[in-house]
Scaffold this motif. Structure first.
Motif, short mmCIF file in Angstrom:
data_model
loop_
_atom_site.label_atom_id
_atom_site.label_comp_id
_atom_site.label_asym_id
_atom_site.label_seq_id
_atom_site.Cartn_x
_atom_site.Cartn_y
_atom_site.Cartn_z
N ILE A 209 -4.27 2.49 -7.70
CA ILE A 209 -3.79 1.19 -7.23
C ILE A 209 -3.90 1.12 -5.71
CG2 ILE A 209 -1.75 -0.28 -7.00
CD1 ILE A 209 -0.83 0.78 -9.72
N PHE A 210 -3.45 2.17 -5.05
CA PHE A 210 -3.52 2.21 -3.59
C PHE A 210 -4.96 2.07 -3.10
CE2 PHE A 210 -4.24 4.51 0.36
CZ PHE A 210 -3.27 3.98 1.19
N ALA A 211 -5.87 2.83 -3.72
CA ALA A 211 -7.27 2.84 -3.29
C ALA A 211 -7.92 1.47 -3.48
CB ALA A 211 -8.05 3.91 -4.05
N THR A 212 -7.73 0.86 -4.64
CA THR A 212 -8.38 -0.42 -4.92
C THR A 212 -7.85 -1.53 -4.01
OG1 THR A 212 -6.80 -0.75 -6.74
CG2 THR A 212 -8.96 0.09 -7.32
N ILE A 213 -6.53 -1.55 -3.80
CA ILE A 213 -5.96 -2.57 -2.92
C ILE A 213 -6.42 -2.35 -1.48
CG2 ILE A 213 -3.83 -3.53 -1.96
CD1 ILE A 213 -4.33 -4.28 -4.86
N MET A 239 0.49 0.02 0.45
CA MET A 239 1.71 0.82 0.39
C MET A 239 2.85 0.03 -0.26
SD MET A 239 1.54 2.69 4.13
CE MET A 239 3.15 3.46 3.94
N ILE A 240 2.92 -1.26 0.05
CA ILE A 240 3.96 -2.10 -0.55
C ILE A 240 3.78 -2.21 -2.05
CG2 ILE A 240 4.84 -4.46 -0.69
CD1 ILE A 240 4.29 -4.72 2.32
N ILE A 241 2.54 -2.44 -2.49
CA ILE A 241 2.27 -2.59 -3.93
C ILE A 241 2.53 -1.29 -4.67
CG2 ILE A 241 0.45 -3.03 -5.62
CD1 ILE A 241 -0.71 -5.06 -3.70
N VAL A 242 2.16 -0.16 -4.09
CA VAL A 242 2.44 1.13 -4.73
C VAL A 242 3.94 1.37 -4.80
CG1 VAL A 242 2.22 3.63 -4.47
CG2 VAL A 242 0.23 2.17 -4.13
N PHE A 243 4.66 0.99 -3.75
CA PHE A 243 6.13 1.12 -3.76
C PHE A 243 6.74 0.29 -4.88
CE2 PHE A 243 10.32 -0.46 -2.49
CZ PHE A 243 10.99 0.74 -2.31
N ILE A 244 6.24 -0.94 -5.04
CA ILE A 244 6.73 -1.80 -6.12
C ILE A 244 6.42 -1.18 -7.48
CG2 ILE A 244 6.41 -4.04 -7.25
CD1 ILE A 244 5.87 -5.23 -4.47
N TYR A 245 5.24 -0.58 -7.60
CA TYR A 245 4.86 0.09 -8.85
C TYR A 245 5.83 1.21 -9.17
CZ TYR A 245 2.25 3.09 -12.04
OH TYR A 245 1.88 3.88 -13.10
N TYR A 247 8.89 1.60 -8.04
CA TYR A 247 10.23 1.04 -8.25
C TYR A 247 10.37 0.44 -9.64
CZ TYR A 247 14.38 -1.84 -7.61
OH TYR A 247 15.62 -2.42 -7.74
N LYS A 248 9.30 -0.22 -10.11
CA LYS A 248 9.38 -0.90 -11.40
C LYS A 248 9.23 0.06 -12.58
CE LYS A 248 7.41 -4.78 -13.99
NZ LYS A 248 6.45 -5.91 -13.98
N TYR A 249 8.30 1.01 -12.46
CA TYR A 249 8.00 1.88 -13.59
C TYR A 249 8.60 3.27 -13.45
CZ TYR A 249 4.71 -1.77 -14.88
OH TYR A 249 4.15 -2.98 -15.22
N LYS A 250 9.07 3.62 -12.22
CA LYS A 250 9.72 4.91 -11.98
C LYS A 250 8.86 6.07 -12.46
CE LYS A 250 14.35 2.93 -12.41
NZ LYS A 250 14.61 2.88 -10.99
N LYS A 251 7.56 6.04 -12.12
CA LYS A 251 6.65 7.12 -12.49
C LYS A 251 6.39 8.00 -11.28
CE LYS A 251 4.32 4.70 -16.23
NZ LYS A 251 3.02 4.29 -16.80
N TYR A 252 7.03 9.13 -11.25
CA TYR A 252 6.94 10.02 -10.11
C TYR A 252 6.06 11.20 -10.45
CZ TYR A 252 10.90 7.28 -8.60
OH TYR A 252 11.72 6.25 -8.25
#
Length: 252
Positions: A209-213, A239-245, A247-252
Motif C-alpha cells: 500500500i505504501f509503495a503504490t501510493i 504514511m497516513i494511508i498506511v496508518f489508517i490501514y 488502525y482499521k485492521y490492526k495487522k501488525y
C-alpha cells in the motif's frame, strides 16, 4: 565473506534478452506517421541506451540489497513452471521447459497494439537457498518481508532515477527516458505471482500500500509540482494511508 554478487552465464543471457525485449517494447513505435529508416533506428538506439541504464539500475540495486540480507538472487525472464497430475493424482513439475509467459505476452501486446500500449513485464528475480551465507542470522531462510524489500528496492531506484533526471530535463531532452522509467516502474507493482508486485503484496500488504501510493502520487504530482514537494507530499500521504490501514485492521 559472502559471494552474492556473482553473475552466471544463464543469468546474463536472461538480462540481455530482457534488455532487447524492453527495447522492442518501447522502441517499436517511434511516433512518426511514415517510416523513416534513419529516424527509426536513431529512436531504437536511444531506447536501447535508456533501457540499459534503467534495467541495469533496477537489477543491480536489487542485487546490492539482497547482499545486505546475505541472500543470493538471480534474474530470469518471467516464467511459470508447468505442472501435471499423474495417475496417482499427485501434482508434479512437468519435465518440459518453463513457459516464459512474460516475454510472450509483452511481445504480442506490443505487436498487436503496434507499439501504442506498453506491457513491460519481462523479468524478475529468483532467490537461491544458500544457508551458509546467512550463518549467524536469526533465520536461515529468507523472510517474507526481506523478499518484499528486495523486490521494492529496484522499483524505488527507478523512482529516484526519474526524480533526478527530471531536475536535469531541459527542453524535454529526457522526456522519453522518463516515460520509459515511469511505465517500467509502474507495471512492476502489479500484484502478479513471481513478479515484484506480487512479492511485495503477498509478503507485506502495508508495504505494498505504501509503495503504490508513494510511487503513484509522486509520478502524478511531479507533472505539476517541484520534485522535492512531490516526494514529500507523496510520502506524507502514503504514511497516513498506511496508518489508517493499521488502525482499521490492526495487522501488525
Amino acid at each position: 565473506k559472502t559471494r552474492t554478487m556473482e553473475f552466471s552465464k544463464k543469468e546474463l543471457n536472461h538480462v540481455i534478452l530482457a534488455v532487447l525485449l524492453l527495447t522492442f517494447i518501447f522502441g517499436f513505435n517511434d511516433g512518426n506517421e511514415t517510416f523513416q529508416a534513419g529516424a527509426y533506428f536513431k529512436n531504437i538506439l536511444v531506447v536501447f541506451l535508456s533501457v540499459c541504464v534503467i534495467f541495469g539500475t533496477y537489477f543491480i540495486t536489487q542485487k546490492i540489497v539482497a547482499k545486505k540480507y546475505s541472500i543470493v538472487i538471480t534474474f530470469s525472464l518471467w516464467c511459470i513452471q508447468r505442472f501435471y497430475i499423474n495417475r496417482g493424482k499427485a501434482i508434479e513439475k512437468s519435465k518440459l521447459k518453463n513457459l516464459y509467459i512474460g516475454p510472450i505476452i509483452s511481445f504480442f501486446v506490443t505487436f498487436i497494439s503496434r507499439g501504442t500500449f506498453f506491457l513491460p513485464l519481462v523479468a524478475s528475480f529468483q532467490e537461491s537457498e544458500k544457508r551458509h551465507y546467512r550463518a549467524g542470522r536469526q533465520y536461515v531462510h529468507m523472510e517474507g518481508f526481506e523478499e518484499a524489500k528486495i523486490a521494492l528496492s529496484g522499483i524505488l531506484a527507478i523512482v529516484l532515477l526519474v526524480m533526478f533526471t527530471s531536475l536535469l530535463n531541459q527542453n524535454g531532452m529526457f522526456d522519453q527516458f522518463i516515460k520509459i522509467c515511469v511505465y517500467f516502474a509502474s507495471f512492476q507493482l502489479l500484484p502478479l505471482p513471481r513478479l515484484e508486485g506480487g512479492r511485495i503484496f503477498f509478503n507485506s500488504i502495508p508495504l505494498y500500500i505504501f509503495a503504490t501510493i508513494f510511487i503513484g502520487v509522486t509520478f502524478v504530482l511531479a507533472i505539476y509540482l517541484n520534485v522535492i514537494y512531490s516526494i514529500l507530499i507523496a510520502l506524507l500521504l502514503a504514511m497516513i494511508i498506511v496508518f489508517i490501514y493499521f488502525y482499521k485492521y490492526k495487522k501488525y
